[in-house]
Design a protein around this motif. Sequence first.
Motif, PDB file in Angstrom:
ATOM      1  N   TYR A 233       0.820  -1.225   0.000  1.00 55.10           N
ATOM      2  CA  TYR A 233       0.000   0.000   0.000  1.00 55.10           C
ATOM      3  C   TYR A 233       0.851   1.270   0.000  1.00 55.10           C
ATOM      4  N   ALA A 234       1.712   1.380  -1.014  1.00 58.03           N
ATOM      5  CA  ALA A 234       2.435   2.641  -1.219  1.00 58.03           C
ATOM      6  C   ALA A 234       1.421   3.708  -1.610  1.00 58.03           C
ATOM      7  N   PRO A 235       1.502   4.894  -1.020  1.00 62.27           N
ATOM      8  CA  PRO A 235       0.462   5.902  -1.238  1.00 62.27           C
ATOM      9  C   PRO A 235       0.374   6.372  -2.700  1.00 62.27           C
ATOM     10  N   LEU A 236      -0.853   6.667  -3.124  1.00 59.85           N
ATOM     11  CA  LEU A 236      -1.148   7.314  -4.405  1.00 59.85           C
ATOM     12  C   LEU A 236      -2.041   8.510  -4.120  1.00 59.85           C
ATOM     13  N   ALA A 237      -2.108   9.432  -5.065  1.00 59.27           N
ATOM     14  CA  ALA A 237      -2.968  10.596  -4.894  1.00 59.27           C
ATOM     15  C   ALA A 237      -3.721  10.857  -6.192  1.00 59.27           C
ATOM     16  N   LEU A 238      -5.011  11.141  -6.076  1.00 62.94           N
ATOM     17  CA  LEU A 238      -5.835  11.527  -7.228  1.00 62.94           C
ATOM     18  C   LEU A 238      -6.231  12.986  -7.074  1.00 62.94           C
ATOM     19  N   SER A 325      -6.998  29.978 -13.998  1.00 59.55           N
ATOM     20  CA  SER A 325      -6.873  29.477 -12.631  1.00 59.55           C
ATOM     21  C   SER A 325      -7.728  28.232 -12.504  1.00 59.55           C
ATOM     22  N   CYS A 326      -7.467  27.458 -11.482  1.00 55.84           N
ATOM     23  CA  CYS A 326      -8.216  26.222 -11.296  1.00 55.84           C
ATOM     24  C   CYS A 326      -8.387  25.940  -9.812  1.00 55.84           C
ATOM     25  N   SER A 327      -9.343  25.064  -9.540  1.00 55.92           N
ATOM     26  CA  SER A 327      -9.565  24.593  -8.176  1.00 55.92           C
ATOM     27  C   SER A 327      -9.268  23.098  -8.146  1.00 55.92           C
ATOM     28  N   ILE A 328      -8.539  22.654  -7.125  1.00 55.45           N
ATOM     29  CA  ILE A 328      -8.050  21.274  -7.080  1.00 55.45           C
ATOM     30  C   ILE A 328      -8.551  20.587  -5.815  1.00 55.45           C
ATOM     31  N   GLY A 329      -9.093  19.388  -6.004  1.00 54.92           N
ATOM     32  CA  GLY A 329      -9.444  18.535  -4.871  1.00 54.92           C
ATOM     33  C   GLY A 329      -8.566  17.304  -4.879  1.00 54.92           C
ATOM     34  N   VAL A 330      -8.123  16.868  -3.708  1.00 53.17           N
ATOM     35  CA  VAL A 330      -7.163  15.768  -3.604  1.00 53.17           C
ATOM     36  C   VAL A 330      -7.741  14.671  -2.723  1.00 53.17           C
ATOM     37  N   ALA A 331      -7.630  13.429  -3.211  1.00 57.36           N
ATOM     38  CA  ALA A 331      -7.966  12.261  -2.394  1.00 57.36           C
ATOM     39  C   ALA A 331      -6.787  11.302  -2.432  1.00 57.36           C
ATOM     40  N   LEU A 332      -6.505  10.634  -1.302  1.00 57.75           N
ATOM     41  CA  LEU A 332      -5.322   9.785  -1.157  1.00 57.75           C
ATOM     42  C   LEU A 332      -5.709   8.317  -1.056  1.00 57.75           C
ATOM     43  N   PHE A 333      -4.901   7.485  -1.705  1.00 64.19           N
ATOM     44  CA  PHE A 333      -5.043   6.028  -1.601  1.00 64.19           C
ATOM     45  C   PHE A 333      -3.941   5.502  -0.692  1.00 64.19           C
ATOM     46  N   PRO A 334      -4.235   4.647   0.261  1.00 56.77           N
ATOM     47  CA  PRO A 334      -5.545   4.040   0.567  1.00 56.77           C
ATOM     48  C   PRO A 334      -6.309   4.772   1.673  1.00 56.77           C
ATOM     49  N   THR A 335      -5.836   5.952   2.078  1.00 54.24           N
ATOM     50  CA  THR A 335      -6.435   6.645   3.227  1.00 54.24           C
ATOM     51  C   THR A 335      -7.910   6.948   3.006  1.00 54.24           C
ATOM     52  N   HIS A 336      -8.236   7.468   1.837  1.00 47.61           N
ATOM     53  CA  HIS A 336      -9.610   7.933   1.592  1.00 47.61           C
ATOM     54  C   HIS A 336     -10.448   6.949   0.784  1.00 47.61           C
ATOM     55  N   GLY A 337      -9.820   5.969   0.182  1.00 45.43           N
ATOM     56  CA  GLY A 337     -10.580   5.000  -0.601  1.00 45.43           C
ATOM     57  C   GLY A 337      -9.644   4.037  -1.298  1.00 45.43           C
ATOM     58  N   ARG A 338     -10.215   2.888  -1.691  1.00 45.58           N
ATOM     59  CA  ARG A 338      -9.398   1.854  -2.337  1.00 45.58           C
ATOM     60  C   ARG A 338      -9.956   1.474  -3.698  1.00 45.58           C
TER      61      ARG A 338
END
Length: 640
Positions: A233-238, A325-338
């Motif tokens: 489970y090495a972290p990933l980010a979306l 300009s842009c707005s960015i939302g970040v979710a992390l694997f596996p912390t926030h979902g798998r």
Amino acid sequence: MLPQLQRLLGPSTAQHEAVRQRRLMQMALLVLVSFSGTAVLYGLRDRWDLVLPLTLTATLMLPVLWMVHHGMHQWGMQVMLMGVTIAISYMLWINEGLQDTVLLSYPVILSAAAQLMSPRRFWVLLACMLGCVLLIGLGTQYGWRSVQIPSTIDERITDSLTILIVNGFVIWFLSRDMQHAQLRLQRQLKRLQASERRMAYLAQHDSLTELPNRALACDLLERAMQRSSEEGYAPLALLFIDMDNFKEVNDTLGHSAGDEFLRCIAERLRSAVRESDIVARQGGDEFLVCLTDVVDDESVRHVAQQILHNMGQPLVLRGLSIVPSCSIGVALFPTHGRSFDELLRYADLAMYQAKEAGRNTYRIYDESIHSGINEHLHLISSLRQALLHNEFVLHYQPVFDLRSGHLVGAEALIRWQHPSLGLMAPGNFIATAEKSGLIIEIGQWVLENACRQMQTWRQAGCPPLLLSVNLSPVQFRRGNLPELVNNALLHSGLPAQLLELEVTESTLIEDVEGFIHILQQLKGLGLRIAVDDFGTGYSNLSSLQRFPVDKLKIDQSFVRRLLLGEKDVAMVRTIIHLAKSLELQVTAEGVEDMATHDMLRSLGCDMAQGYGLGKPKTAEQFAAFWHTYSLVQPHAARLH
């Protein structure tokens, strides 16, 4: 699309017909030349019995050529093949029968028929030939015919050479057509293979930016998550990226410029991340970035900042400099979902939090965002139920003339009688109603009920008070506001001159031309327009002159500071002076005490409202209030 399909499938029907016509012409000419030449040779040997059928058959090719030239391919083909078959059969009958070398012409005719005729006609022709062979054989056996002049060696050589030449040409025609058909099939196969590769690419990539699309991004991210799981489970980010105000680019410069804008944005995203990271287009002006081998949250923040920096560089489109300009939302694997769907949902929620935080920023998802979204959705659902179950009520705040002290109007203020939370002020739900669009229905309910209530009071003897109703910017954008207001007046019977619609100053500066047009339509109904919360919207004098308004309402933030110093007094004095110079009335909101009341009166303010003068009241309380007030002030001044 049709030309592309024709190129993909090979030669068209018209091309096939052209080849067919050319082959018929060639074979008809071949029969004409070969039969004419053979007839001449037999004529030199005084074989006039053979010259006649050969000459007739050669002559028959002239109308065949005419029919083929005029597009009557089927008729020309049938006449040619049947004529040749009959001529050959006749020559066999009168010559040496089945021992004649002319019999070898039958396979040549069948070869041509197989290429040119339909299967049914081919079998009919073959049956005719078999019948002729059978008849000639029986005729020879039973003496039905006799050989008058045996063929000489010269005649056999002539017939064999003629048949061989004709057969050679027919075979050459057939082989050429087969070679061409094989080449066409090979080219078609290559085009189909290229098309399949292109279709597979288009199915997984965005045609505009050539980035992976959502489907391919999902596949790539799930593979990355699988590898991450195998590695402990090495972290990933979306990252969910939404461009700010992209609609304005399309509306201002056109859709072609919008496409160019999106291509530039795609390039900037590629340059902001590593080659091992995934950049995809979600759709519209939304993009996805998957960061692999994430070290920690700080590295994700660094990439988000880098993306914001790259986006913030000026971009020239159609001669106009634009700063995206842009707005960015970040979710992390596996912390926030798998799974991809979970990460996408949470990154989307975080992106909306970035939007609400002022745009051009990023937010990393956390549980507070999720709970806030749930509360928001629950509030929207409760508002729908409130409309359905008639849980909203109206309170009315009295408005007084500062010079005479008379009651001159009432502002309708909505309240929510929540079944479990009790009476709720508008500040707790109006913003959500505007975001969800429910303010359209709520605003219409307020307008209709307030007009109906004021007309009821008038019929009960109430003096002609001015009814003030607040409008939301969303109601203006719907476009049918004048129609709704007119219907509310007609259904209630309230005179239009007794209705005042309040519009916030910030609403007016959003779309000046559009709002001016709607305000003119509303003014055409005979009602009054007031600018609410004046002083907070940063409008200027030149634009204010263009609005068809009757009144300015000083925001209560200025009124409450009125007694704190000369600067605050100067601000209120300036607003009042501005209104007077434009021949507008002035109402002060938030008057809490008599000292403020007296100060406003000395500054020339026309009207005032606030808790210090009269709190908002239910319909029953306000009815008792105006009734009592009318007894105390029987000569209440009319509106100026």
